[in-house]
Motif scaffolding. Structure first.
Motif, PDB file in Angstrom:
ATOM      1  N   PHE A 287     -18.003   7.070 -19.105  1.00  0.00           N
ATOM      2  CA  PHE A 287     -19.303   6.296 -19.173  1.00  0.00           C
ATOM      3  C   PHE A 287     -20.332   6.965 -20.136  1.00  0.00           C
ATOM      4  O   PHE A 287     -19.840   8.010 -20.507  1.00  0.00           O
ATOM      5  N   THR A 288     -21.404   6.308 -20.466  1.00  0.00           N
ATOM      6  CA  THR A 288     -22.331   6.728 -21.360  1.00  0.00           C
ATOM      7  C   THR A 288     -23.547   7.033 -20.513  1.00  0.00           C
ATOM      8  O   THR A 288     -24.018   6.490 -19.383  1.00  0.00           O
ATOM      9  N   THR A 289     -24.695   7.769 -20.919  1.00  0.00           N
ATOM     10  CA  THR A 289     -25.821   7.895 -20.359  1.00  0.00           C
ATOM     11  C   THR A 289     -26.688   6.613 -20.665  1.00  0.00           C
ATOM     12  O   THR A 289     -27.681   6.423 -19.878  1.00  0.00           O
ATOM     13  N   ASP A 290     -26.303   5.681 -21.393  1.00  0.00           N
ATOM     14  CA  ASP A 290     -26.885   4.288 -21.753  1.00  0.00           C
ATOM     15  C   ASP A 290     -26.704   3.632 -20.218  1.00  0.00           C
ATOM     16  O   ASP A 290     -27.552   2.993 -19.528  1.00  0.00           O
ATOM     17  N   THR A 291     -25.282   3.591 -20.000  1.00  0.00           N
ATOM     18  CA  THR A 291     -25.068   2.920 -18.613  1.00  0.00           C
ATOM     19  C   THR A 291     -25.703   3.651 -17.223  1.00  0.00           C
ATOM     20  O   THR A 291     -26.136   3.051 -16.561  1.00  0.00           O
TER      21      THR A 291
ATOM     22  N   ALA B  79     -29.266 -11.367 -29.143  1.00  0.00           N
ATOM     23  CA  ALA B  79     -28.723 -10.097 -29.325  1.00  0.00           C
ATOM     24  C   ALA B  79     -27.187 -10.083 -29.396  1.00  0.00           C
ATOM     25  O   ALA B  79     -26.468  -9.373 -30.492  1.00  0.00           O
ATOM     26  N   LEU B  80     -26.430 -10.828 -28.622  1.00  0.00           N
ATOM     27  CA  LEU B  80     -25.124 -10.814 -28.469  1.00  0.00           C
ATOM     28  C   LEU B  80     -24.492 -11.342 -29.541  1.00  0.00           C
ATOM     29  O   LEU B  80     -23.470 -11.166 -30.390  1.00  0.00           O
ATOM     30  N   ILE B  81     -25.150 -12.535 -30.044  1.00  0.00           N
ATOM     31  CA  ILE B  81     -24.625 -13.495 -31.293  1.00  0.00           C
ATOM     32  C   ILE B  81     -24.888 -12.795 -32.286  1.00  0.00           C
ATOM     33  O   ILE B  81     -23.784 -13.011 -33.207  1.00  0.00           O
ATOM     34  N   LYS B  82     -25.805 -12.342 -32.385  1.00  0.00           N
ATOM     35  CA  LYS B  82     -26.177 -11.465 -33.936  1.00  0.00           C
ATOM     36  C   LYS B  82     -25.541 -10.132 -33.936  1.00  0.00           C
ATOM     37  O   LYS B  82     -25.374  -9.444 -34.816  1.00  0.00           O
ATOM     38  N   ASN B  83     -24.897  -9.863 -32.474  1.00  0.00           N
ATOM     39  CA  ASN B  83     -23.982  -8.464 -32.699  1.00  0.00           C
ATOM     40  C   ASN B  83     -24.802  -7.385 -32.966  1.00  0.00           C
ATOM     41  O   ASN B  83     -24.511  -6.520 -33.631  1.00  0.00           O
ATOM     42  N   LEU B  84     -26.105  -7.468 -32.269  1.00  0.00           N
ATOM     43  CA  LEU B  84     -27.288  -6.086 -32.493  1.00  0.00           C
ATOM     44  C   LEU B  84     -26.766  -5.170 -31.647  1.00  0.00           C
ATOM     45  O   LEU B  84     -26.790  -5.598 -30.432  1.00  0.00           O
TER      46      LEU B  84
ATOM     47  N   ALA C  56     -22.189  -1.769 -24.435  1.00  0.00           N
ATOM     48  CA  ALA C  56     -21.728  -2.943 -23.919  1.00  0.00           C
ATOM     49  C   ALA C  56     -22.033  -3.034 -22.448  1.00  0.00           C
ATOM     50  O   ALA C  56     -22.356  -3.869 -21.915  1.00  0.00           O
ATOM     51  N   THR C  57     -21.450  -1.844 -21.672  1.00  0.00           N
ATOM     52  CA  THR C  57     -21.698  -1.874 -20.193  1.00  0.00           C
ATOM     53  C   THR C  57     -23.104  -2.033 -19.826  1.00  0.00           C
ATOM     54  O   THR C  57     -23.295  -2.496 -18.951  1.00  0.00           O
ATOM     55  N   ALA C  58     -23.884  -1.112 -20.508  1.00  0.00           N
ATOM     56  CA  ALA C  58     -25.308  -1.079 -20.115  1.00  0.00           C
ATOM     57  C   ALA C  58     -26.020  -2.387 -20.264  1.00  0.00           C
ATOM     58  O   ALA C  58     -26.714  -2.887 -19.528  1.00  0.00           O
ATOM     59  N   PHE C  59     -25.761  -3.001 -21.590  1.00  0.00           N
ATOM     60  CA  PHE C  59     -26.330  -4.095 -21.755  1.00  0.00           C
ATOM     61  C   PHE C  59     -25.961  -5.254 -20.781  1.00  0.00           C
ATOM     62  O   PHE C  59     -26.602  -6.032 -20.641  1.00  0.00           O
ATOM     63  N   ALA C  60     -24.627  -5.249 -20.387  1.00  0.00           N
ATOM     64  CA  ALA C  60     -24.236  -6.356 -19.362  1.00  0.00           C
ATOM     65  C   ALA C  60     -25.004  -6.295 -17.856  1.00  0.00           C
ATOM     66  O   ALA C  60     -25.411  -6.989 -17.345  1.00  0.00           O
TER      67      ALA C  60
END
Ligand code: UDP
Length: 239
Positions: free
Chosen positions: A141-145, A190-195, A200-204
């Motif tokens: 995992f990452t610290t973003d998550t 953000a997802l559609i524009k692939n920004l 990905a885990t944190a974002f979800a």
């Protein structure tokens, strides 16, 4: 006169790189003091602050230094790097008279409390800054998550992702002078524009928990306070 803040409880994600300043690696004391002073500005306004700190300035599990090491072992080293950063941050807070506690996802009781949700919430309510160290406590995992996880667990109003750029742009502003910063974006956009907002885990997780994200530049003086006051600063990613 006390100013009205847009957010009452925030989770601030600081990458390890944010602590390096212009140094090639490690912790730059002036930089850390600049960051901690900005955080003090908002705790003085009554905002409750949890911090998740990264470790990329010292060690990254997928880095060249990790080389052919077993990935999980390298990731534990990465998590330990975040503990060093957390201790440096706590020390910097205390030097400014701000009460701070370190809670680590990996037990190392001689130097930090082990993460305990009720205690962390209690500290936040008491106005203490809680620095969450050792990421999620799990490899891969990452610290973003970890930031998304703690932000959701602490019922934070916002996830504040501090970066070297002052928001999310439609192109790399370092390479393209015509790049434009988005003021706001939806999670879908953000997802559609692939920004790349967070991994990905944190974002979800943020999306699922309806935890909005502000991406902003921590090296910009006063930026943190401006976000807290709801001014046009950084990029707000919302549902
Ligand atoms: N790490 C991990 N599990 C976690 C958080 C972090 O294994 O829950 C490890 C991983 O090796 C990662 C390193 O710690 O590369 C440093 O974290 P990160 O890369 O997120 O730090 P940042 O980029 O924010 O400085």
């Amino acid at each position: 006169m006390t100013q009205t803040t847009k957010y009452k409880r925030v989770l601030l994600k600081l990458s390890g790189e944010a602590l390096m300043g212009n140094d090639p690696f490690g912790i730059n004391r002036d930089t850390i003091m600049q960051i901690v002073s900005q955080i003090k500005e908002i705790t003085d306004m009554g905002v409750q602050v949890g911090v998740v700190v990264g470790g990329g300035n010292i060690f990254r599990g997928v880095s060249a230094q990790a080389g052919s090491m077993d990935r999980a072992t390298a990731d534990y080293m990465g998590m330990m790097a975040t503990v060093m950063n957390a201790l440096a941050l706590k020390d910097a807070f205390e030097s400014l008279g701000v009460k701070a506690r370190v809670q680590s996802a990996l037990s190392m009781q001689q130097i930090a409390e082990t993460y305990a949700r009720p205690k962390a919430i209690q500290y936040l309510e008491e106005g203490k800054v809680v620095i969450f160290a050792a990421g999620t406590g799990n490899p891969f995992f990452t610290t973003d998550t970890a930031a998304a996880l703690r932000g959701a667990e602490m019922n934070c109003d916002i996830m504040m992702k501090a970066t070297n750029v002052d928001g999310v742009y439609n192109a790399d502003p370092k390479k393209d002078p015509s790049a434009v910063r988005y003021q706001t974006l939806t999670f879908d956009e953000a997802l559609i524009k692939n920004l790349k907002v967070m991994d990905a885990t944190a974002f979800a997780l943020c999306r699922e928990r309806k935890l909005n994200i502000v991406v902003f530049g921590i090296s910009k003086e006063g930026a943190l306070k401006r976000v807290i006051l709801g001014e046009d600063e950084g990029t707000l990613v919302h549902n």
